[in-house]
Design an enzyme around this catalytic site. Structure first.
Site, PDB file in Angstrom:
ATOM      1  N   GLY A 157      18.762 -31.650  14.110  1.00 21.44           N
ATOM      2  CA  GLY A 157      19.475 -32.797  14.668  1.00 21.44           C
ATOM      3  C   GLY A 157      18.464 -33.594  15.481  1.00 21.44           C
ATOM      4  O   GLY A 157      17.279 -33.640  15.152  1.00 21.44           O
ATOM      5  N   ARG A 158      18.967 -34.177  16.594  1.00 29.05           N
ATOM      6  CA  ARG A 158      18.065 -34.981  17.434  1.00 29.05           C
ATOM      7  C   ARG A 158      16.903 -34.162  17.974  1.00 29.05           C
ATOM      8  O   ARG A 158      15.743 -34.563  17.903  1.00 29.05           O
ATOM      9  CB  ARG A 158      18.864 -35.547  18.619  1.00 29.05           C
ATOM     10  CG  ARG A 158      19.547 -36.847  18.331  1.00 29.05           C
ATOM     11  CD  ARG A 158      20.299 -37.292  19.568  1.00 29.05           C
ATOM     12  NE  ARG A 158      21.464 -36.441  19.732  1.00 29.05           N
ATOM     13  CZ  ARG A 158      22.722 -36.877  19.640  1.00 29.05           C
ATOM     14  NH1 ARG A 158      22.963 -38.131  19.431  1.00 29.05           N
ATOM     15  NH2 ARG A 158      23.727 -36.043  19.773  1.00 29.05           N
ATOM     16  N   ILE A 159      17.227 -32.983  18.549  1.00 27.97           N
ATOM     17  CA  ILE A 159      16.174 -32.181  19.188  1.00 27.97           C
ATOM     18  C   ILE A 159      15.230 -31.587  18.129  1.00 27.97           C
ATOM     19  O   ILE A 159      14.009 -31.587  18.298  1.00 27.97           O
ATOM     20  CB  ILE A 159      16.791 -31.062  20.066  1.00 27.97           C
ATOM     21  CG1 ILE A 159      17.657 -31.687  21.169  1.00 27.97           C
ATOM     22  CG2 ILE A 159      15.700 -30.188  20.690  1.00 27.97           C
ATOM     23  CD1 ILE A 159      18.501 -30.695  21.965  1.00 27.97           C
ATOM     24  N   ARG A 179      23.315 -27.614   8.018  1.00 28.62           N
ATOM     25  CA  ARG A 179      24.527 -27.635   7.202  1.00 28.62           C
ATOM     26  C   ARG A 179      24.364 -28.642   6.058  1.00 28.62           C
ATOM     27  O   ARG A 179      24.699 -28.411   4.934  1.00 28.62           O
ATOM     28  CB  ARG A 179      25.711 -28.061   8.065  1.00 28.62           C
ATOM     29  CG  ARG A 179      26.705 -26.947   8.270  1.00 28.62           C
ATOM     30  CD  ARG A 179      27.795 -27.410   9.159  1.00 28.62           C
ATOM     31  NE  ARG A 179      27.273 -28.371  10.167  1.00 28.62           N
ATOM     32  CZ  ARG A 179      28.034 -29.133  10.923  1.00 28.62           C
ATOM     33  NH1 ARG A 179      29.323 -29.059  10.812  1.00 28.62           N
ATOM     34  NH2 ARG A 179      27.515 -29.952  11.814  1.00 28.62           N
ATOM     35  N   ILE A 237      15.868 -21.955  21.192  1.00 23.54           N
ATOM     36  CA  ILE A 237      16.219 -22.869  22.292  1.00 23.54           C
ATOM     37  C   ILE A 237      17.616 -23.446  22.047  1.00 23.54           C
ATOM     38  O   ILE A 237      18.007 -24.417  22.687  1.00 23.54           O
ATOM     39  CB  ILE A 237      15.192 -24.014  22.470  1.00 23.54           C
ATOM     40  CG1 ILE A 237      15.045 -24.840  21.175  1.00 23.54           C
ATOM     41  CG2 ILE A 237      13.848 -23.491  22.920  1.00 23.54           C
ATOM     42  CD1 ILE A 237      14.343 -26.171  21.373  1.00 23.54           C
ATOM     43  N   ARG A 239      21.328 -21.608  21.084  1.00 19.52           N
ATOM     44  CA  ARG A 239      22.272 -20.801  21.860  1.00 19.52           C
ATOM     45  C   ARG A 239      22.011 -19.325  21.555  1.00 19.52           C
ATOM     46  O   ARG A 239      21.746 -18.952  20.409  1.00 19.52           O
ATOM     47  CB  ARG A 239      23.711 -21.152  21.498  1.00 19.52           C
ATOM     48  CG  ARG A 239      24.216 -22.413  22.172  1.00 19.52           C
ATOM     49  CD  ARG A 239      24.360 -22.250  23.686  1.00 19.52           C
ATOM     50  NE  ARG A 239      24.924 -23.426  24.326  1.00 19.52           N
ATOM     51  CZ  ARG A 239      24.212 -24.421  24.860  1.00 19.52           C
ATOM     52  NH1 ARG A 239      22.888 -24.392  24.821  1.00 19.52           N
ATOM     53  NH2 ARG A 239      24.817 -25.439  25.441  1.00 19.52           N
ATOM     54  N   GLU A 268      24.226 -14.273  27.969  1.00 21.60           N
ATOM     55  CA  GLU A 268      23.672 -14.954  29.126  1.00 21.60           C
ATOM     56  C   GLU A 268      24.579 -14.848  30.354  1.00 21.60           C
ATOM     57  O   GLU A 268      25.785 -15.060  30.204  1.00 21.60           O
ATOM     58  CB  GLU A 268      23.493 -16.429  28.727  1.00 21.60           C
ATOM     59  CG  GLU A 268      22.399 -17.118  29.436  1.00 21.60           C
ATOM     60  CD  GLU A 268      22.056 -18.447  28.763  1.00 21.60           C
ATOM     61  OE1 GLU A 268      21.761 -18.442  27.555  1.00 21.60           O
ATOM     62  OE2 GLU A 268      22.113 -19.457  29.456  1.00 21.60           O
ATOM     63  N   HIS A 286      16.877 -20.410  30.421  1.00 23.14           N
ATOM     64  CA  HIS A 286      17.659 -21.554  29.930  1.00 23.14           C
ATOM     65  C   HIS A 286      17.271 -22.845  30.673  1.00 23.14           C
ATOM     66  O   HIS A 286      18.075 -23.416  31.409  1.00 23.14           O
ATOM     67  CB  HIS A 286      19.168 -21.284  30.067  1.00 23.14           C
ATOM     68  CG  HIS A 286      19.998 -22.154  29.163  1.00 23.14           C
ATOM     69  ND1 HIS A 286      21.224 -21.775  28.694  1.00 23.14           N
ATOM     70  CD2 HIS A 286      19.770 -23.391  28.643  1.00 23.14           C
ATOM     71  CE1 HIS A 286      21.729 -22.736  27.932  1.00 23.14           C
ATOM     72  NE2 HIS A 286      20.859 -23.726  27.883  1.00 23.14           N
ATOM     73  N   ILE A 287      16.035 -23.276  30.435  1.00 21.07           N
ATOM     74  CA  ILE A 287      15.523 -24.460  31.153  1.00 21.07           C
ATOM     75  C   ILE A 287      15.173 -25.606  30.196  1.00 21.07           C
ATOM     76  O   ILE A 287      14.363 -26.469  30.529  1.00 21.07           O
ATOM     77  CB  ILE A 287      14.283 -24.117  32.018  1.00 21.07           C
ATOM     78  CG1 ILE A 287      13.188 -23.430  31.183  1.00 21.07           C
ATOM     79  CG2 ILE A 287      14.682 -23.269  33.216  1.00 21.07           C
ATOM     80  CD1 ILE A 287      11.849 -23.336  31.898  1.00 21.07           C
ATOM     81  N   GLY A 288      15.799 -25.605  29.009  1.00 19.38           N
ATOM     82  CA  GLY A 288      15.482 -26.628  28.004  1.00 19.38           C
ATOM     83  C   GLY A 288      15.423 -28.041  28.560  1.00 19.38           C
ATOM     84  O   GLY A 288      14.487 -28.787  28.298  1.00 19.38           O
TER      85      GLY A 288
HETATM   86  C1  GLV Z   1      21.700 -27.067  27.151  1.00 14.66           C
HETATM   87  O1  GLV Z   1      21.628 -25.987  26.664  1.00 14.66           O
HETATM   88  C2  GLV Z   1      22.704 -28.037  26.836  1.00 14.66           C
HETATM   89  O2  GLV Z   1      23.551 -27.791  25.964  1.00 14.66           O
HETATM   90  O3  GLV Z   1      22.688 -29.109  27.458  1.00 14.66           O
END
Ligand code: GLV
Length: 326
Positions: A157-159, A179, A237, A239, A268, A286-288
């Site tokens: 996707g975007r990321i 998908r 990165i 889930r 988590e 979890h610092i994305g």
């Molecule tokens: C980070 O995991 C988010 O969903 O913003």
């Protein structure tokens, strides 16, 4: 006119976001630096029209029912797996979140984690800080090359696309599985759509960026690790529950893959003890999206959309506005 009552489930946000909240709403912040218990959350919702929640808050139908006046739930993050959107839609409650804003910061983090895992950076850093450096040694901290390798992206996707863009300076071959194909991402990055099997078989670095859905839940387990290259590195990165953590540990122990870098966890914030002790594993909390610029922009967007939706105006980012109001 009375301002709408809003609950924020953490004791503070960022200055601009807070200012707007104070201006437009009657805001109550949770008093402690810990997630609210379900009971506390339900009690606090009894007179609120708006809720600004965090990714660790689980917003099920039962929680929504505790807020008879609740109109809008604004999630501080892009992922929406913590919220029962269908339950909210049935109750006419608008959900908002923060897509787009955190794309670049999260892609940066994915890239940093990939490089740190491949080059054993945290391990080497701890070694140096612990005063163990006694001069160059030729056989310690041997990592993996990136240049010319194959980067596999699960969730383009975007990321995922932003991450693929970063890899181009490393002359990597980019393959991805989604998908459905993402022609725009392909055009921008030269990435090639492949089946999951091919992604597993061909990736030197396999990065999971997908959201948590019934389809992605538990998608990566022993069966998948068996199909991967023995010197592959897995990065997550997206889930945590997309990867079966115990099976990842087994795969690492048996040498089915070379290493792993994780920013998210199956249960988590709990992390499997064995992972903590493993050498070729890099773990982050979890610092994305955790940069000053991005987190404050996310907070402001979350508040702006909350305020707009409370006024009955269409928020910029809502997965269910059209279903409710359309
Ligand atoms: C980070 O995991 C988010 O969903 O913003």
């Amino acid at each position: 006119m009375a301002k709408p009552k809003v609950l924020v489930t953490w004791p503070y946000l960022f200055p601009e976001a807070d200012e707007l909240l104070q201006q437009e709403t009657e805001v109550a912040y949770h008093k402690e630096e810990r997630p609210m218990t379900r009971q506390e959350l339900m009690e606090a919702l009894c007179d609120k029209e708006g809720l600004l929640c965090m990714l660790f808050d689980r917003i099920a139908g039962e929680v929504l029912d505790a807020g008879p006046y609740l109109k809008v739930v604004s999630n501080l993050g892009v992922g929406l797996d913590n919220i029962d959107i269908e339950a909210a839609t049935q109750r006419g409650i608008v959900i908002t979140h923060t897509p787009g804003i955190l794309t670049e910061a999260t892609a940066d983090l994915g890239w940093v984690l990939l490089m740190a895992t491949a080059r054993l950076i945290p391990q080497a850093h701890n070694f140096t800080k612990n005063k163990q450096f006694k001069g160059i040694r030729y056989h310690i901290f041997l990592g993996k090359d990136l240049v010319g390798k194959t980067l596999g992206i699960y969730g383009m996707g975007r990321i995922g696309t932003a991450l693929a863009r970063r890899s181009r300076g490393f002359n990597m071959r980019i393959i991805y599985h989604n998908r459905k194909p993402n022609p725009e991402g392909e055009k921008e990055t030269g990435a090639k759509y492949v089946s999951l099997q091919e992604l597993l078989r061909k990736s030197d670095f396999l990065v999971i960026v997908a959201p948590l859905t019934p389809e992605t839940h538990g998608r990566f387990g022993l069966e998948e690790f068996h199909q991967m290259k023995r010197d592959a590195i897995l990065i997550n990165i997206g889930r945590g529950p997309i990867v079966k953590e115990k099976e990842l540990i087994q795969a690492l122990k048996e040498g089915l893959i070379w290493g792993a870098g994780l920013d998210v966890y199956e249960k988590e914030p709990e992390i499997e003890e064995d992972l903590l002790a493993m050498n070729r594993v890099v773990l982050l909390p979890h610092i994305g999206s955790a940069t000053i610029e991005t987190r404050s922009a996310m907070a402001l967007t979350a508040v702006q959309d909350l305020v707009e939706a409370l006024k009955g105006k269409k928020p910029r980012h809502s997965p269910n506005w059209d279903k409710i109001k359309g």
